[in-house]
Design a protein around this motif. Structure first.
Motif, PDB file in Angstrom:
ATOM      1  N   PHE A  78       0.830  -1.208   0.000  1.00  0.00           N
ATOM      2  CA  PHE A  78       0.000   0.000   0.000  1.00  0.00           C
ATOM      3  C   PHE A  78       0.862   1.254   0.000  1.00  0.00           C
ATOM      4  O   PHE A  78       0.521   2.261  -0.642  1.00  0.00           O
ATOM      5  CB  PHE A  78      -0.976  -0.007   1.171  1.00  0.00           C
ATOM      6  N   GLY A  79       1.991   1.230   0.702  1.00  0.00           N
ATOM      7  CA  GLY A  79       2.914   2.363   0.651  1.00  0.00           C
ATOM      8  C   GLY A  79       3.480   2.542  -0.744  1.00  0.00           C
ATOM      9  O   GLY A  79       3.587   3.662  -1.249  1.00  0.00           O
ATOM     10  N   ILE A 127      12.296   7.166   2.293  1.00  0.00           N
ATOM     11  CA  ILE A 127      11.589   7.409   3.556  1.00  0.00           C
ATOM     12  C   ILE A 127      10.931   6.125   4.046  1.00  0.00           C
ATOM     13  O   ILE A 127      10.989   5.795   5.233  1.00  0.00           O
ATOM     14  CB  ILE A 127      10.571   8.551   3.394  1.00  0.00           C
ATOM     15  N   MET A 128      10.307   5.389   3.125  1.00  0.00           N
ATOM     16  CA  MET A 128       9.681   4.125   3.504  1.00  0.00           C
ATOM     17  C   MET A 128      10.725   3.139   4.031  1.00  0.00           C
ATOM     18  O   MET A 128      10.484   2.442   5.027  1.00  0.00           O
ATOM     19  CB  MET A 128       8.922   3.517   2.316  1.00  0.00           C
ATOM     20  N   TRP A 179      13.398   1.553  11.113  1.00  0.00           N
ATOM     21  CA  TRP A 179      13.013   1.940  12.470  1.00  0.00           C
ATOM     22  C   TRP A 179      12.095   0.882  13.080  1.00  0.00           C
ATOM     23  O   TRP A 179      12.259   0.505  14.244  1.00  0.00           O
ATOM     24  CB  TRP A 179      12.335   3.305  12.451  1.00  0.00           C
ATOM     25  N   LYS A 180      11.120   0.400  12.304  1.00  0.00           N
ATOM     26  CA  LYS A 180      10.227  -0.661  12.792  1.00  0.00           C
ATOM     27  C   LYS A 180      11.019  -1.934  13.110  1.00  0.00           C
ATOM     28  O   LYS A 180      10.716  -2.626  14.089  1.00  0.00           O
ATOM     29  CB  LYS A 180       9.138  -0.975  11.759  1.00  0.00           C
ATOM     30  N   SER A 181      12.029  -2.233  12.311  1.00  0.00           N
ATOM     31  CA  SER A 181      12.873  -3.398  12.570  1.00  0.00           C
ATOM     32  C   SER A 181      13.613  -3.244  13.895  1.00  0.00           C
ATOM     33  O   SER A 181      13.711  -4.193  14.681  1.00  0.00           O
ATOM     34  CB  SER A 181      13.874  -3.571  11.425  1.00  0.00           C
ATOM     35  N   MET A 205      14.128  -7.148   5.969  1.00  0.00           N
ATOM     36  CA  MET A 205      14.117  -7.639   4.593  1.00  0.00           C
ATOM     37  C   MET A 205      13.390  -6.665   3.675  1.00  0.00           C
ATOM     38  O   MET A 205      13.885  -6.299   2.602  1.00  0.00           O
ATOM     39  CB  MET A 205      13.459  -9.020   4.525  1.00  0.00           C
ATOM     40  N   PHE A 206      12.209  -6.210   4.095  1.00  0.00           N
ATOM     41  CA  PHE A 206      11.459  -5.265   3.266  1.00  0.00           C
ATOM     42  C   PHE A 206      12.164  -3.911   3.201  1.00  0.00           C
ATOM     43  O   PHE A 206      12.076  -3.218   2.179  1.00  0.00           O
ATOM     44  CB  PHE A 206      10.027  -5.120   3.778  1.00  0.00           C
ATOM     45  N   ALA A 207      12.868  -3.514   4.253  1.00  0.00           N
ATOM     46  CA  ALA A 207      13.643  -2.271   4.223  1.00  0.00           C
ATOM     47  C   ALA A 207      14.755  -2.377   3.179  1.00  0.00           C
ATOM     48  O   ALA A 207      15.031  -1.413   2.447  1.00  0.00           O
ATOM     49  CB  ALA A 207      14.225  -1.974   5.598  1.00  0.00           C
ATOM     50  N   TRP A 208      15.385  -3.542   3.116  1.00  0.00           N
ATOM     51  CA  TRP A 208      16.435  -3.762   2.118  1.00  0.00           C
ATOM     52  C   TRP A 208      15.872  -3.650   0.704  1.00  0.00           C
ATOM     53  O   TRP A 208      16.465  -2.997  -0.163  1.00  0.00           O
ATOM     54  CB  TRP A 208      17.075  -5.126   2.339  1.00  0.00           C
TER      55      TRP A 208
END
Length: 127
Positions: free
Chosen positions: A18-19, A47-48, A54-56, A98-101
């Motif tokens: 969604f982001g 930014i995402m 940060w969430k990680s 993983m999603f940040a990467w």
């Protein structure tokens, strides 16, 4: 743990989707200038990626009950003992990372595409 990992991938993946959809819509809105469009996409995706990092980092402090993953787990697979809670937090940390990467790689690709359009002679501003 595999059940938790599967559900975590689905929940975090849906949020990232969604982001990404919002970022794509913003890029399409500025498609009159390819350089600006891909720069906007790169910065927004960066930014995402930062939010996901940060969430990680915060996943190791988060209570499992306060996550969306907890809602999808049945009573048997919900972590209750300290070792299971540690495993849950580790899975969440790894999933966010993983999603940040992936987001970071997409942002870098957007920056490179923006640079290529800029070197090809496209202007960042219309007119």
């Amino acid at each position: 743990m595999e059940t938790i990992r599967t559900i975590a991938l689905q929940c975090v993946g849906r949020a990232v989707f969604f982001g990404s959809l919002a970022i794509c819509c913003t890029m399409i809105g500025s498609a009159f200038s390819p350089v600006m469009s891909f720069r906007i996409g790169a910065f927004a995706t960066l930014i995402m990626a930062g939010i996901l990092l940060w969430k990680s980092r915060e996943a190791s402090r988060q209570l499992p009950k306060s996550t969306e993953v907890w809602l999808y787990l049945d009573e048997k697979t919900r972590p209750v003992d300290p070792q299971a809670v540690f495993g849950f937090r580790t899975v969440m940390r790894d999933t966010y990372a993983m999603f940040a990467w992936y987001a970071l790689m997409a942002a870098m690709a957007f920056f490179v595409i923006s640079l290529a359009f800029s070197l090809a002679g496209f202007s960042a501003l219309p007119g």
